[in-house]
Design a protein around this motif. Structure first.
Motif, PDB file in Angstrom:
ATOM      1  N   ARG A   1      36.283  42.971  43.571  1.00 15.24           N
ATOM      2  CA  ARG A   1      37.037  42.846  42.325  1.00 15.24           C
ATOM      3  C   ARG A   1      36.290  43.490  41.158  1.00 15.24           C
ATOM      4  O   ARG A   1      36.896  44.126  40.300  1.00 15.24           O
TER       5      ARG A   1
ATOM      6  N   ARG B   1      34.158  46.019  41.345  1.00 13.84           N
ATOM      7  CA  ARG B   1      34.261  47.481  41.508  1.00 13.84           C
ATOM      8  C   ARG B   1      35.644  47.978  41.100  1.00 13.84           C
ATOM      9  O   ARG B   1      35.778  48.988  40.420  1.00 13.84           O
ATOM     10  N   ALA B   2      36.685  47.260  41.524  1.00 19.43           N
ATOM     11  CA  ALA B   2      38.050  47.667  41.181  1.00 19.43           C
ATOM     12  C   ALA B   2      38.254  47.636  39.668  1.00 19.43           C
ATOM     13  O   ALA B   2      38.872  48.541  39.090  1.00 19.43           O
ATOM     14  N   ARG B   3      37.722  46.595  39.003  1.00 17.39           N
ATOM     15  CA  ARG B   3      37.855  46.504  37.552  1.00 17.39           C
ATOM     16  C   ARG B   3      37.102  47.638  36.866  1.00 17.39           C
ATOM     17  O   ARG B   3      37.592  48.230  35.896  1.00 17.39           O
TER      18      ARG B   3
ATOM     19  N   TRP C   1      39.106  50.800  37.316  1.00 17.26           N
ATOM     20  CA  TRP C   1      40.299  50.725  36.482  1.00 17.26           C
ATOM     21  C   TRP C   1      39.951  51.035  35.022  1.00 17.26           C
ATOM     22  O   TRP C   1      40.638  51.814  34.354  1.00 17.26           O
TER      23      TRP C   1
END
Length: 124
Positions: A36, A38-40, A43
Motif C-alpha cells: 500500500r 508503494r502504491a501510494r 500514485w
C-alpha cells in the motif's frame, strides 16, 4: 500512515491480545502495508508528474499566444533610396456621364539629389 495502517501496526505490536497473529499472518500483513505504501508513492509521483507536465504545456501555450498577439503591430517598411521618392497619389474624379471609365489613381515620381555637408554638387 493512514488509519488502516496505524490499526494494523498497533494490532501487530500488541502482544496482549487473546490470540496474537501467527507469524505467517504477520508477514502477510507487513507485505500488504508495504504494498500500500508503494502504491501510494507511485500514485503521488504520477500525479506530480502529470501536474508538472500540464503546467509546462499550459505555460508554453500561453507564451506562444502572447507572442502571436504581440505581433499585430505593423511591420516597418523598407527604406527607399534617396534618388527616387514617390509623391502622394491623387485620384481623378469620375465623370457622371454614361459610359465613363472608372476613376484611376496616378502617382508622381520626383528625383531628389542627395548632398552631404562638405561634398560638392555638380550644379555649383
Amino acid at each position: 500512515m493512514d488509519h488502516f495502517e496505524q490499526g494494523l501496526a498497533r494490532m501487530m505490536r500488541d502482544g496482549d491480545e487473546d490470540t496474537p497473529y501467527e507469524e505467517r499472518h504477520q508477514v502477510r500483513l507487513r507485505a500488504g502495508v508495504r504494498a500500500r505504501q508503494r502504491a501510494r508513492t507511485v500514485w503521488m509521483a504520477t500525479g506530480s508528474l502529470l501536474t508538472v507536465a500540464g503546467l509546462g504545456v499550459g505555460l508554453t501555450l500561453l507564451a506562444s499566444l502572447s507572442a502571436q498577439s504581440g505581433s499585430n503591430d505593423p511591420q516597418p517598411r523598407p527604406v527607399t533610396s534617396a534618388e527616387s521618392v514617390t509623391g502622394p497619389s491623387t485620384a481623378r474624379p469620375a465623370s457622371t456621364a454614361e459610359g465613363a471609365s472608372l476613376p484611376t489613381r496616378t502617382s508622381t515620381t520626383t528625383r531628389v539629389a542627395a548632398t552631404w555637408p562638405g561634398s560638392r554638387s555638380s550644379g555649383q
